[in-house]
Scaffold this motif. Structure first.
Motif, mmCIF file in Angstrom:
data_model
loop_
_atom_site.group_PDB
_atom_site.id
_atom_site.type_symbol
_atom_site.label_atom_id
_atom_site.label_comp_id
_atom_site.label_asym_id
_atom_site.label_seq_id
_atom_site.Cartn_x
_atom_site.Cartn_y
_atom_site.Cartn_z
ATOM 1 N N PRO A 1 0.837 -1.207 0.000
ATOM 2 C CA PRO A 1 0.000 0.000 0.000
ATOM 3 C C PRO A 1 0.869 1.254 0.000
ATOM 4 O O PRO A 1 1.894 1.316 0.668
ATOM 5 N N GLN A 2 0.456 2.242 -0.757
ATOM 6 C CA GLN A 2 1.237 3.457 -0.918
ATOM 7 C C GLN A 2 0.637 4.593 -0.101
ATOM 8 O O GLN A 2 -0.494 4.527 0.337
ATOM 9 N N GLY A 3 1.421 5.655 0.042
ATOM 10 C CA GLY A 3 0.951 6.838 0.744
ATOM 11 C C GLY A 3 -0.078 7.593 -0.077
ATOM 12 O O GLY A 3 -0.323 7.298 -1.238
ATOM 13 N N ARG A 4 -0.676 8.594 0.491
ATOM 14 C CA ARG A 4 -1.762 9.328 -0.143
ATOM 15 C C ARG A 4 -1.277 10.316 -1.195
ATOM 16 O O ARG A 4 -2.061 10.830 -1.958
ATOM 17 N N ILE A 5 0.001 10.617 -1.255
ATOM 18 C CA ILE A 5 0.498 11.658 -2.146
ATOM 19 C C ILE A 5 0.855 11.111 -3.531
ATOM 20 O O ILE A 5 1.285 11.840 -4.411
ATOM 21 N N ASN A 6 0.654 9.842 -3.787
ATOM 22 C CA ASN A 6 1.154 9.197 -4.989
ATOM 23 C C ASN A 6 0.703 9.813 -6.300
ATOM 24 O O ASN A 6 1.434 9.806 -7.257
ATOM 25 N N GLN B 1 10.174 7.185 -6.138
ATOM 26 C CA GLN B 1 9.314 7.205 -4.964
ATOM 27 C C GLN B 1 9.691 6.123 -3.963
ATOM 28 O O GLN B 1 8.845 5.492 -3.363
ATOM 29 N N ASN B 2 10.991 5.899 -3.793
ATOM 30 C CA ASN B 2 11.434 4.989 -2.746
ATOM 31 C C ASN B 2 12.146 5.806 -1.671
ATOM 32 O O ASN B 2 12.560 6.941 -1.895
ATOM 33 N N ILE B 3 12.276 5.246 -0.517
ATOM 34 C CA ILE B 3 12.773 6.001 0.630
ATOM 35 C C ILE B 3 14.213 6.495 0.444
ATOM 36 O O ILE B 3 14.487 7.663 0.719
ATOM 37 N N SER C 1 5.018 10.168 3.698
ATOM 38 C CA SER C 1 3.919 9.250 3.368
ATOM 39 C C SER C 1 4.449 7.853 3.066
ATOM 40 O O SER C 1 3.829 6.858 3.418
ATOM 41 N N ARG C 2 5.618 7.757 2.423
ATOM 42 C CA ARG C 2 6.227 6.437 2.169
ATOM 43 C C ARG C 2 6.636 5.784 3.477
ATOM 44 O O ARG C 2 6.442 4.596 3.679
ATOM 45 N N TRP C 3 7.264 6.575 4.328
ATOM 46 C CA TRP C 3 7.766 6.015 5.565
ATOM 47 C C TRP C 3 6.619 5.553 6.446
ATOM 48 O O TRP C 3 6.641 4.454 6.979
ATOM 49 N N ALA D 1 3.600 4.814 5.467
ATOM 50 C CA ALA D 1 2.912 3.699 4.824
ATOM 51 C C ALA D 1 3.660 2.391 5.125
ATOM 52 O O ALA D 1 3.045 1.354 5.329
ATOM 53 N N GLY D 2 5.003 2.469 5.184
ATOM 54 C CA GLY D 2 5.784 1.290 5.530
ATOM 55 C C GLY D 2 5.615 0.886 6.976
ATOM 56 O O GLY D 2 5.664 -0.298 7.324
ATOM 57 N N ILE D 3 5.393 1.851 7.878
ATOM 58 C CA ILE D 3 5.171 1.548 9.290
ATOM 59 C C ILE D 3 3.789 0.976 9.513
ATOM 60 O O ILE D 3 3.604 0.004 10.222
ATOM 61 N N LEU D 4 2.795 1.599 8.867
ATOM 62 C CA LEU D 4 1.416 1.172 9.065
ATOM 63 C C LEU D 4 1.104 -0.139 8.350
ATOM 64 O O LEU D 4 0.252 -0.895 8.757
ATOM 65 N N HIS D 5 1.790 -0.385 7.238
ATOM 66 C CA HIS D 5 1.574 -1.601 6.465
ATOM 67 C C HIS D 5 2.914 -2.277 6.236
ATOM 68 O O HIS D 5 3.476 -2.229 5.139
ATOM 69 N N PRO D 6 3.488 -2.899 7.274
ATOM 70 C CA PRO D 6 4.837 -3.472 7.133
ATOM 71 C C PRO D 6 4.829 -4.669 6.183
ATOM 72 O O PRO D 6 3.823 -5.342 5.988
ATOM 73 N N ILE D 7 5.972 -4.884 5.573
ATOM 74 C CA ILE D 7 6.137 -6.052 4.689
ATOM 75 C C ILE D 7 6.247 -7.282 5.576
ATOM 76 O O ILE D 7 7.014 -7.325 6.525
ATOM 77 N N GLN D 8 5.462 -8.296 5.241
ATOM 78 C CA GLN D 8 5.456 -9.502 6.076
ATOM 79 C C GLN D 8 6.074 -10.671 5.367
ATOM 80 O O GLN D 8 6.099 -10.812 4.222
#
Length: 193
Positions: A29-34, A107-109, A182-184, A186-193
């Motif tokens: 999932p991406q941030g809202r600014i995409n 658009q990567n960190i 927003s990327r950061w 989004a990575g915290i709220l939806h971590p890669i599992q």
């Protein structure tokens, strides 16, 4: 825990539903600014970087055309800050144009962090140099009426162009910072599992 049978209503907090996990290979999932076209690696970002570069070249050309600029210390600092701005904007313009040409995403960190830190450093240097130079020019040349024989008009044109460029630098800094946040998050709220 599920609601008792027969009630027909289930409160959202009463049902344990696991969070959906995207399939392997699908984007997280991406941030809202995409969707903004002014982000790094997009056409409007390229236009903003081009305006910044043009303003830096114009400020440098007018400053160098005034033969007396090395005699004013603050203008020498401004010259150095403008050289840095020119180098940074050229680098960012090349990165944006390569990303557009190759279809890459910036658009990567790590890429966004590099752009944010570069823009921040450039904004701070340019703001300090421009403010200091404007203060010296106003005080020495205007308040003390020492403009006779000095290119005051050229120095003021240089500083107006610098403030113009500063506006566009701040714009790209805030947009890159917003995209990074927003990327950061989004990575915290939806971590890669």
């Amino acid at each position: 825990m599920a609601a008792p049978l027969g009630t027909g209503v289930v409160h959202p907090l009463q049902v344990d539903v696991p969070a959906p996990v995207p399939p392997v290979g699908e984007a997280q999932p991406q941030g809202r600014i995409n969707g903004l076209p002014v982000l790094a690696g997009m056409p409007l970002s390229l236009a903003l970087r081009s305006v910044q570069l043009a303003a830096a070249v114009a400020a440098l050309a007018v400053l160098v055309s005034a033969a007396e600029f090395p005699t004013v210390l603050s203008l020498r600092y401004f010259f150095g800050a403008t050289i840095w701005q020119l180098a940074w904007c050229f680098f960012a313009l090349i990165v944006d144009s390569c990303a557009l040409a190759k279809g890459c995403s910036l658009q990567n960190i790590p890429a966004l962090l590099t752009l944010v830190l570069g823009d921040l450093l450039t904004v701070c240097l340019l703001h300090a140099a421009t403010g200091m130079s404007e203060g010296v020019i106003v005080y020495v040349y205007k308040d003390l009426h020492l403009c006779a024989g000095h290119p005051c008009g050229r120095f003021q044109i240089v500083l107006v162009v610098a403030f113009f460029s500063y506006f566009f630098l701040v714009t790209t800094f805030f947009l890159s910072s917003w995209a990074l946040a927003s990327r950061w998050f989004a990575g915290i709220l939806h971590p890669i599992q």
